[in-house]
Scaffold this active site. Structure first.
Site, PDB file in Angstrom:
ATOM      1  N   GLY A 195     -15.023 -43.922  55.792  1.00  0.00           N
ATOM      2  CA  GLY A 195     -15.206 -42.333  55.414  1.00  0.00           C
ATOM      3  C   GLY A 195     -15.881 -42.070  54.201  1.00  0.00           C
ATOM      4  O   GLY A 195     -15.884 -41.138  53.705  1.00  0.00           O
ATOM      5  N   GLY A 196     -16.667 -43.117  53.550  1.00  0.00           N
ATOM      6  CA  GLY A 196     -17.195 -42.846  52.204  1.00  0.00           C
ATOM      7  C   GLY A 196     -16.546 -42.351  51.239  1.00  0.00           C
ATOM      8  O   GLY A 196     -15.347 -42.849  50.880  1.00  0.00           O
ATOM      9  N   VAL A 210     -21.408 -51.535  56.870  1.00  0.00           N
ATOM     10  CA  VAL A 210     -22.726 -51.537  56.569  1.00  0.00           C
ATOM     11  C   VAL A 210     -23.468 -50.314  56.085  1.00  0.00           C
ATOM     12  O   VAL A 210     -24.646 -50.021  55.948  1.00  0.00           O
ATOM     13  CB  VAL A 210     -23.397 -51.932  57.924  1.00  0.00           C
ATOM     14  CG1 VAL A 210     -23.179 -53.198  58.529  1.00  0.00           C
ATOM     15  CG2 VAL A 210     -23.087 -50.838  58.973  1.00  0.00           C
ATOM     16  N   ASN A 211     -22.597 -49.224  55.478  1.00  0.00           N
ATOM     17  CA  ASN A 211     -22.882 -48.121  54.821  1.00  0.00           C
ATOM     18  C   ASN A 211     -23.027 -46.984  56.056  1.00  0.00           C
ATOM     19  O   ASN A 211     -22.335 -46.810  56.535  1.00  0.00           O
ATOM     20  CB  ASN A 211     -23.910 -48.189  53.816  1.00  0.00           C
ATOM     21  CG  ASN A 211     -23.866 -47.052  53.017  1.00  0.00           C
ATOM     22  OD1 ASN A 211     -22.874 -46.468  52.666  1.00  0.00           O
ATOM     23  ND2 ASN A 211     -24.946 -46.741  52.097  1.00  0.00           N
ATOM     24  N   ARG A 236     -18.573 -57.623  48.202  1.00  0.00           N
ATOM     25  CA  ARG A 236     -19.436 -56.151  48.259  1.00  0.00           C
ATOM     26  C   ARG A 236     -21.196 -56.871  48.133  1.00  0.00           C
ATOM     27  O   ARG A 236     -21.395 -57.840  47.596  1.00  0.00           O
ATOM     28  CB  ARG A 236     -19.305 -55.285  47.140  1.00  0.00           C
ATOM     29  CG  ARG A 236     -20.229 -54.076  46.780  1.00  0.00           C
ATOM     30  CD  ARG A 236     -20.259 -53.145  47.647  1.00  0.00           C
ATOM     31  NE  ARG A 236     -20.415 -51.843  47.140  1.00  0.00           N
ATOM     32  CZ  ARG A 236     -20.589 -50.809  48.033  1.00  0.00           C
ATOM     33  NH1 ARG A 236     -20.545 -50.804  49.236  1.00  0.00           N
ATOM     34  NH2 ARG A 236     -20.928 -49.455  47.527  1.00  0.00           N
ATOM     35  N   SER A 245     -18.249 -48.079  44.742  1.00  0.00           N
ATOM     36  CA  SER A 245     -17.674 -47.835  46.249  1.00  0.00           C
ATOM     37  C   SER A 245     -16.751 -46.930  46.179  1.00  0.00           C
ATOM     38  O   SER A 245     -15.682 -47.047  45.084  1.00  0.00           O
ATOM     39  CB  SER A 245     -17.436 -49.129  46.742  1.00  0.00           C
ATOM     40  OG  SER A 245     -16.788 -49.023  48.153  1.00  0.00           O
ATOM     41  N   ASP A 288     -26.181 -46.692  47.722  1.00  0.00           N
ATOM     42  CA  ASP A 288     -24.856 -46.066  46.901  1.00  0.00           C
ATOM     43  C   ASP A 288     -25.374 -46.202  45.467  1.00  0.00           C
ATOM     44  O   ASP A 288     -24.415 -45.817  44.618  1.00  0.00           O
ATOM     45  CB  ASP A 288     -23.870 -47.102  47.238  1.00  0.00           C
ATOM     46  CG  ASP A 288     -23.196 -46.986  48.387  1.00  0.00           C
ATOM     47  OD1 ASP A 288     -23.477 -45.813  49.263  1.00  0.00           O
ATOM     48  OD2 ASP A 288     -22.446 -47.479  49.007  1.00  0.00           O
ATOM     49  N   THR A 342     -18.184 -47.304  56.947  1.00  0.00           N
ATOM     50  CA  THR A 342     -17.256 -48.430  57.066  1.00  0.00           C
ATOM     51  C   THR A 342     -16.188 -48.545  57.796  1.00  0.00           C
ATOM     52  O   THR A 342     -16.116 -47.694  58.834  1.00  0.00           O
ATOM     53  CB  THR A 342     -16.408 -47.945  55.524  1.00  0.00           C
ATOM     54  OG1 THR A 342     -17.508 -47.618  54.617  1.00  0.00           O
ATOM     55  CG2 THR A 342     -15.567 -48.907  55.054  1.00  0.00           C
TER      56      THR A 342
END
Length: 698
Positions: free
Chosen positions: A600-601, A527-528, A236, A578, A550, A508
């Site tokens: 998908g967060g 890369v968010n 991470r 995360s 985040d 993601t």
């Protein structure tokens, strides 16, 4: 192709599990081919030179074979008759008869084609209420065992085509067809699942740069060959040494766009560590193919869909020239089929292939990236880059219906996934099936899961909190929450016990890979947000993450009044929370069962849980991945449901008080990539159609 017994062709979308499979007959062997073609085939093989047996040579023979057979059918390809000694009138009559023979043959062929098309249209109208599935993409050779996956519930609403692969030796499921195939190429060359995941991860970061890349980071879970103890690697991104709790002030844009949003990238160090432990091929051999690909390729559907989002979801008035140089090189945003080049990125990957990850974290590449970050408002230094190290540890362990579940620890949502599964396990889903009540139960378990997620953080900064995280994934803790599930109605957020607010994460990509020795890798990297921080270093071509978004912000409650989580405040060297959950499951006897994860967060761990629950509903892995899913993260107070979800189940959820919002399933808000071992001894890989993924295997 070696290891593939049969190839499945076009299927009915609403067929029941397994009943949809129609196995094609085996192609004719070389000995069965028309003797007349042997000389032509031999010449074609000689022209192909020493190409790989599984490559274009076989495809060329196949094409020649088909063309020659058609020629024979229509009267071509045989010796023409001699007209010596025949009068001009007779000769003309013979030619007229031959002309009519050709015309009749072509007419018959045309009528046959028209009949097949009309028949297919009628079949689709009657038996395919969601619209016809296209055949799997055909190249030379055809994809290894790829076949269409029927969507579980026909609704009359369009879906992206969905595919699954059946393989004997190894399988790769990524969100990009070319990257799945690249992973299989590595496996066929003698590489391990880890070798393949290095190539596939770098490939996705190149072709789908909106999702991931070496400017980002993530997590992976690895099951060693022959059933060794699984490990997880945390690569991470971390906050720079100059970070502090108030670094973003009150402007939300500073944590989304620009250099201040960038965390120290970890992807290459994570891939390097995994390769050092379990790689078989030289590092250069698994990186170089991606470097060559980055020099130029045709824009694929998903990239074409996402490129305009630079303006729609970014800072339209602040897009730097380097973005236009690559993604609008012809004067407008590139579209599907256009040629795209990332030549500077290609050179960067060539250097990394030759000199390893050190070439990224020190020296000229690092200097260029740091200069770009600082020029766009960042605080990162060369020392931050050089100091980055991934973490490796034994995967955390749980069970689900006798199967052993291995996943990642905090700051991921692995403990939350186990918590949700523990609650679902106490219901008789296999016996009762997919009902409105059982979907309500799943939603309630997810809501308790999101409440538990508010306590997740980087345990390196809260060592005394370790016991609490361990408790969250325990059967006892889950049993207490399970007893609170109200089967008559849902409740407001405070009923589920959230303590703090956790910001939603984004973006993601995920990939799952299994090799012939039973080694499995589930890797999630990001890369968010779309294209990360929208900072690209034009010299190296590296697109940088906005992972620091985040983190929580002290003193700024969310809309509903909940305070931000102190476990997730920014700090030097800290990793933000995360939702990722790269997971591997073994059967009770210790054999491999499944590798999966998602993008998908905040929807990720819920999506992974619902795919695992597909086993309870009796679905194959393709149907489990493709079935529409539900999502409720407490804030906002709504149950988000994909557009093709069965109406009868939606009605039940409404009756139980859920505040429902629907969205188009093709939006691609959460995608799962999975490989599962079937009871028949084959591997089955599924890539989520929500992101136009296609798997590969051999």
């Amino acid at each position: 192709m070696a290891g593939i017994e049969e190839v499945v062709h076009k299927q009915s979308q609403h067929a029941k599990p397994h009943s949809h499979v129609k196995w094609a007959t085996q192609p004719a062997s070389d000995n069965e081919r028309t003797p007349l073609l042997d000389d032509d085939i031999e010449r074609a093989n000689e022209q192909q030179g020493d190409r790989d047996d599984d490559g274009d040579a076989n495809g060329s023979v196949s094409r020649l074979h088909r063309k020659s057979k058609i020629g024979l059918l229509l009267g071509g390809g045989v010796r023409r008759p001699s007209y010596t000694g025949i009068s001009d009138a007779d000769r003309a009559a013979i030619k007229r008869r031959r002309w009519w023979k050709y015309a009749a043959a072509w007419a018959l062929l045309a009528l046959t084609v028209v009949g097949v098309i009309i028949g297919a249209m009628e079949l689709d109208k009657d038996d395919h209420p969601t619209g016809p599935y296209p055949e799997p993409p055909r190249r030379s050779p055809a994809p290894s065992g790829t076949f269409s996956v029927p969507h579980v519930e026909p609704t009359g609403k369009p879906r992206n085509p969905a595919y699954m692969v059946k393989a004997t030796h190894g399988a790769v499921a990524t969100e990009n067809e070319l990257c799945s195939e690249m992973g299989v190429d590595i496996l066929k060359a003698g590489g391990s699942a880890v070798d393949a995941v290095v190539s596939s991860a770098l490939c996705v970061g190149t072709l789908n740069s909106f999702s991931s890349g070496i400017g980002g980071g993530g997590f992976m879970t690895i099951r060693p060959p022959s059933g060794g103890k699984p490990i997880s690697i945390d690569f991470r991104e971390v906050a720079p040494a100059g970070s502090n709790e108030t670094m973003f002030g009150k402007d939300p844009m500073t944590s989304l766009f620009g250099g201040l949003a960038v965390g120290v990238p970890g992807e290459l160090r994570g891939l390097e560590l995994a390769h050092r432990l379990y790689g078989r091929l030289p590092w250069k051999d698994v990186v170089e193919p991606v470097a060559k690909l980055a020099a130029g390729w045709r824009v694929q559907k998903e990239l074409a869909r996402r490129i305009p989002w630079l303006e729609e979801f970014g800072r339209r008035d602040q897009i730097a020239p380097e973005w236009y140089d690559i993604f609008a090189s012809q004067g407008a945003w590139l579209k599907e089929g256009d040629w795209i080049e990332r030549k500077n990125y290609s050179r960067t990957l060539h250097t990394i292939a030759e000199h390893g990850a050190d070439a990224f974290y020190t020296g000229e590449i690092a200097e260029s990236i740091i200069a770009k970050i600082r020029a766009t408002g960042g605080i990162m230094t060369m020392e931050d880059f050089a100091a980055y190290k991934p973490n490796m540890y034994d995967s955390i362990v749980g069970t689900y219906r006798g199967n052993t579940v291995y996943t990642t620890a905090a700051p991921t949502s692995g403990p939350v996934l186990l918590h949700v599964l523990n609650m679902c396990e106490k219901f008789d889903f296999p016996g009762e099936g997919l009902t409105g009540l059982n979907i309500h139960r799943v939603v309630e378990a997810l809501k308790f899961g999101f409440a538990a997620r508010t306590e997740i953080g980087d345990l390196a900064f809260f060592p005394n909190h370790t016991a609490r995280i361990t408790e969250i994934s325990s059967k006892e803790f889950s049993a207490n929450k399970w007893a609170m599930i109200d089967e008559e109605q849902t409740h407001d957020a405070d009923y589920y016990g959230p303590i703090f607010d956790i910001p939603a994460d984004h973006g993601t990509t995920h990939m799952s890979i299994v090799d012939e020795d039973g080694m499995a890798v589930a890797l999630t990297t990001t890369v968010n947000l779309i294209f990360g921080s929208q900072v690209m270093d034009p010299v190296t071509g590296v697109i940088l993450n906005d992972e620091l978004d985040d983190f929580s912000r002290p003193g700024i409650p969310n809309y509903f009044g909940f305070p931000p989580s102190p476990y997730n405040y920014p700090a030097p060297g800290k990793r933000p929370v995360s939702s990722t959950t790269p997971t591997i499951i073994e059967r009770p006897d210790g054999s491999f069962l499944m590798a999966l994860g998602g993008s998908g967060g905040s929807r990720i761990f819920g999506g992974v849980a619902q795919v695992i629950l597909g086993m309870d509903w009796g679905w194959d892995i393709g149907q489990s991945v493709e079935h529409p899913r539900v999502h409720d993260q407490l804030y906002p107070a709504e149950l988000s449901i994909e557009s093709t979800f069965p109406d009868s189940l939606v009605d039940t959820l409404e009756i139980k008080g859920h505040n429902i919002s629907m969205f188009d399933i093709n939006d691609g808000r959460c995608e799962i990539q999975a490989v599962k071992a079937g009871d028949d001894g084959f591997l089955y890989a599924a890539s989520d159609s929500r992101k136009n993924g296609i798997p590969a295997g051999y």
